[in-house]
Motif scaffolding. Sequence first.
Motif, PDB file in Angstrom:
ATOM      1  N   THR A  97       0.845  -1.201   0.000  1.00 18.60           N
ATOM      2  CA  THR A  97       0.000   0.000   0.000  1.00 18.60           C
ATOM      3  C   THR A  97       0.882   1.252   0.000  1.00 18.60           C
ATOM      4  O   THR A  97       2.104   1.167   0.141  1.00 18.60           O
ATOM      5  CB  THR A  97      -0.871   0.038   1.276  1.00 18.60           C
ATOM      6  OG1 THR A  97       0.019  -0.032   2.392  1.00 18.60           O
ATOM      7  CG2 THR A  97      -1.828  -1.122   1.333  1.00 18.60           C
ATOM      8  N   PRO A 168      -5.681  -1.647  -1.513  1.00 16.22           N
ATOM      9  CA  PRO A 168      -5.332  -2.588  -0.441  1.00 16.22           C
ATOM     10  C   PRO A 168      -3.982  -3.251  -0.701  1.00 16.22           C
ATOM     11  O   PRO A 168      -3.491  -3.243  -1.836  1.00 16.22           O
ATOM     12  CB  PRO A 168      -6.462  -3.625  -0.522  1.00 16.22           C
ATOM     13  CG  PRO A 168      -6.908  -3.581  -1.941  1.00 16.22           C
ATOM     14  CD  PRO A 168      -6.691  -2.180  -2.435  1.00 16.22           C
ATOM     15  N   ASP A 169      -3.419  -3.828   0.345  1.00 11.71           N
ATOM     16  CA  ASP A 169      -2.206  -4.624   0.159  1.00 11.71           C
ATOM     17  C   ASP A 169      -2.564  -5.883  -0.642  1.00 11.71           C
ATOM     18  O   ASP A 169      -3.604  -6.491  -0.411  1.00 11.71           O
ATOM     19  CB  ASP A 169      -1.637  -5.023   1.529  1.00 11.71           C
ATOM     20  CG  ASP A 169      -0.258  -5.628   1.386  1.00 11.71           C
ATOM     21  OD1 ASP A 169       0.726  -4.894   1.574  1.00 11.71           O
ATOM     22  OD2 ASP A 169      -0.171  -6.840   1.073  1.00 11.71           O
TER      23      ASP A 169
END
Length: 238
Positions: A97, A168-169
């Motif tokens: 992120t 998002p990651d």
Amino acid sequence: MHAFPMGTAMWAEQLPAVPPGWRVLTPPLPGFDGRPLIAARTMDAYGRAVLDTLDAEGVDRAVFGGLSLGGYVIFGILRQAPARVAGLILADTRTSTDTPDRRAARAQSIALARSQGAAAIAAEMIPSILGATTRAERPDVVARVRAMIESQPAETIAAGLEAMKDRPDSADVLRRVTVPATIIVGEEDTITPLADAESMQRSVPGATLVTIPKAGHMANLEMPRQFNAAMSSFLSAT
Ligand code: MLT
């Protein structure tokens, strides 16, 4: 999938280098190249828009290639429809992120895009998205990148910044990948540097990693011959 905020013209030098037998689609992301903007500003929504294009074209599975933002969108596709992914070309991108500093800078860029338009964004981005060698030695590439950015609507740019800021990651998503993959990175990329590429390579069993000398974050535009060699050797083997 193209980078931010460029549009599909950035692939012009790659199209003739695709090996015979492959059908190539280069869908513009929402809002780019005259395509309508969508309300949702997320990587998953951008990924869904790409999948809608594949549905309309009658394509079930594909090798997905993306540079930077294009890579973030591919992670959105992997989150939603992993079975449609037959292979991956991930260039100058990362699964992590934004840092808090980066998010704050994105917010400032959103305001800049809305107040001063695409030309101000081009001026802000060019020093970081192009490598030092390109900026010193290839004024034609600098001019082309500037023109590509300036041709995109300001609100499309603001939307892309919002989607990137809150993405998002995707490390877990990439770790689940078992299809063939290659990672490409410009040696002078300071936005998504070699360490990010190495981390992606470690996540996917058998993934190859190609570094492109004298290229920054826009490796395909800065050193097209070397980028094309990596792309076509991966496609020929897949
Ligand atoms: C891109 O090249 O798509 C963007 O610069 C990526 C980013 O800012 O994270």
